[in-house]
Design a protein around this motif. Structure first.
Motif, PDB file in Angstrom:
ATOM      1  N   GLU A   1      38.387  41.876  43.320  1.00 11.47           N
ATOM      2  CA  GLU A   1      37.642  41.536  44.486  1.00 11.47           C
ATOM      3  C   GLU A   1      37.711  40.201  45.271  1.00 11.47           C
ATOM      4  OE1 GLU A   1      33.735  43.394  45.226  1.00 11.47           O
ATOM      5  OE2 GLU A   1      33.715  44.154  43.198  1.00 11.47           O
ATOM      6  N   ILE A   2      37.782  39.461  44.119  1.00  6.66           N
ATOM      7  CA  ILE A   2      37.931  37.833  44.688  1.00  6.66           C
ATOM      8  C   ILE A   2      39.348  37.707  45.339  1.00  6.66           C
ATOM      9  CG2 ILE A   2      37.904  35.552  43.982  1.00  6.66           C
ATOM     10  CD1 ILE A   2      35.856  36.289  41.967  1.00  6.66           C
ATOM     11  N   GLN A   3      40.399  38.229  44.472  1.00  6.78           N
ATOM     12  CA  GLN A   3      41.760  38.150  45.051  1.00  6.78           C
ATOM     13  C   GLN A   3      42.049  38.702  46.628  1.00  6.78           C
ATOM     14  OE1 GLN A   3      44.042  39.689  42.017  1.00  6.78           O
ATOM     15  NE2 GLN A   3      44.373  37.627  41.003  1.00  6.78           N
ATOM     16  N   THR A   4      41.009  39.775  46.974  1.00  4.94           N
ATOM     17  CA  THR A   4      41.382  40.439  48.080  1.00  4.94           C
ATOM     18  C   THR A   4      40.220  40.478  49.093  1.00  4.94           C
ATOM     19  OG1 THR A   4      40.447  42.528  46.964  1.00  4.94           O
ATOM     20  CG2 THR A   4      42.913  41.993  46.914  1.00  4.94           C
ATOM     21  N   VAL A   5      39.235  39.559  48.908  1.00 12.00           N
ATOM     22  CA  VAL A   5      37.949  39.564  49.707  1.00 12.00           C
ATOM     23  C   VAL A   5      38.513  38.929  51.171  1.00 12.00           C
ATOM     24  CG1 VAL A   5      37.183  37.569  48.802  1.00 12.00           C
ATOM     25  CG2 VAL A   5      35.495  39.049  49.780  1.00 12.00           C
ATOM     26  N   ASP A   6      37.867  39.389  52.035  1.00  9.32           N
ATOM     27  CA  ASP A   6      37.935  38.924  53.587  1.00  9.32           C
ATOM     28  C   ASP A   6      37.561  37.291  53.609  1.00  9.32           C
ATOM     29  OD1 ASP A   6      38.649  38.408  55.935  1.00  9.32           O
ATOM     30  OD2 ASP A   6      36.947  39.778  56.910  1.00  9.32           O
ATOM     31  N   LEU A   7      38.326  36.197  53.620  1.00  9.65           N
ATOM     32  CA  LEU A   7      37.751  34.883  53.586  1.00  9.65           C
ATOM     33  C   LEU A   7      37.408  34.681  55.165  1.00  9.65           C
ATOM     34  CD1 LEU A   7      40.113  33.196  51.051  1.00  9.65           C
ATOM     35  CD2 LEU A   7      37.850  34.117  50.901  1.00  9.65           C
TER      36      LEU A   7
END
Length: 204
Positions: free
Chosen positions: A29-35
């Motif tokens: 999730e951290i690798q793909t979360v919307d920043l």
């Protein structure tokens, strides 16, 4: 244990196994979360806390390697040495440096099974909290390993605390430079350094 054995086994997974699975799911999730939804300050905090988490994971990994070593798992899994086990099974890039890091900050059992405190407890605490990373730890170790063995034990402990505190707020390069000042203060005229110390420094 192979993956097929894990599937067919009736033994429930350990808590450690469950946590690592959850960790990988969270990393996905951290690798793909919307920043883009982060404010500028939030993004800086997220990045800083991610780096802190990476340091804490390194400390956790050292603890696991130490446990595997105590169980003689490198030999049991067909490896000739702990270094080979770390290199090929655990995919650790710099196993010698990692071993030195582990020796300085990890907890090992005594011959009677009781946990021994880390060699450098203040540094270990900062590492476990993620306030310093592996490069900071290595820089501190490089400095502490150069302290002449003739220096009083209490002075060495004070030096370890001071260098650990320095590491929290400084870069590895700063640690090396400030450590040189500390070493010069501890042995200004070089009279405490003997042949054993010189040989150790050459090895370093």
């Amino acid at each position: 244990m192979s993956s097929s054995e894990a599937i067919t086994s009736d033994v429930p997974p350990s808590r450690a196994t469950e946590l690592v699975r959850s960790l990988h799911a969270l990393i996905d999730e951290i690798q793909t979360v919307d920043l883009t939804s982060c404010t500028d300050s939030e993004l800086v905090d997220v990045a800083a806390e991610t780096e802190r988490a990476i340091a804490r994971l390194s400390f956790a990994g050292d603890r696991q390697v130490a446990e595997a070593t105590e169980r003689d798992l490198p030999r049991k899994t067909g490896h000739r040495s702990v270094i080979q086990f770390m290199t090929h099974r655990l995919r650790i890039a710099e196993p010698m440096r990692r071993r030195d890091q582990m020796s300085a900050t990890a907890t090992f059992p005594s011959p009677t099974g009781e946990p021994l405190p880390p060699q450098h407890p203040t540094l270990a605490e900062a590492f476990a909290d993620g306030h310093v990373g592996p490069a900071h730890v290595r820089a501190v170790i490089d400095v502490l390993d150069q302290i002449p063995h003739a220096v009083d034990h209490d002075v060495k402990l004070a030096a370890e605390r001071q260098m650990a505190e320095i590491a929290v707020d400084h870069t590895p390069a700063d640690i090396t430079n400030l450590g040189a000042r500390l070493l010069a203060h501890l042995d200004p005229d070089g009279t405490l350094t003997d042949d054993t110390d010189r040989k150790r420094r050459r090895n370093l």
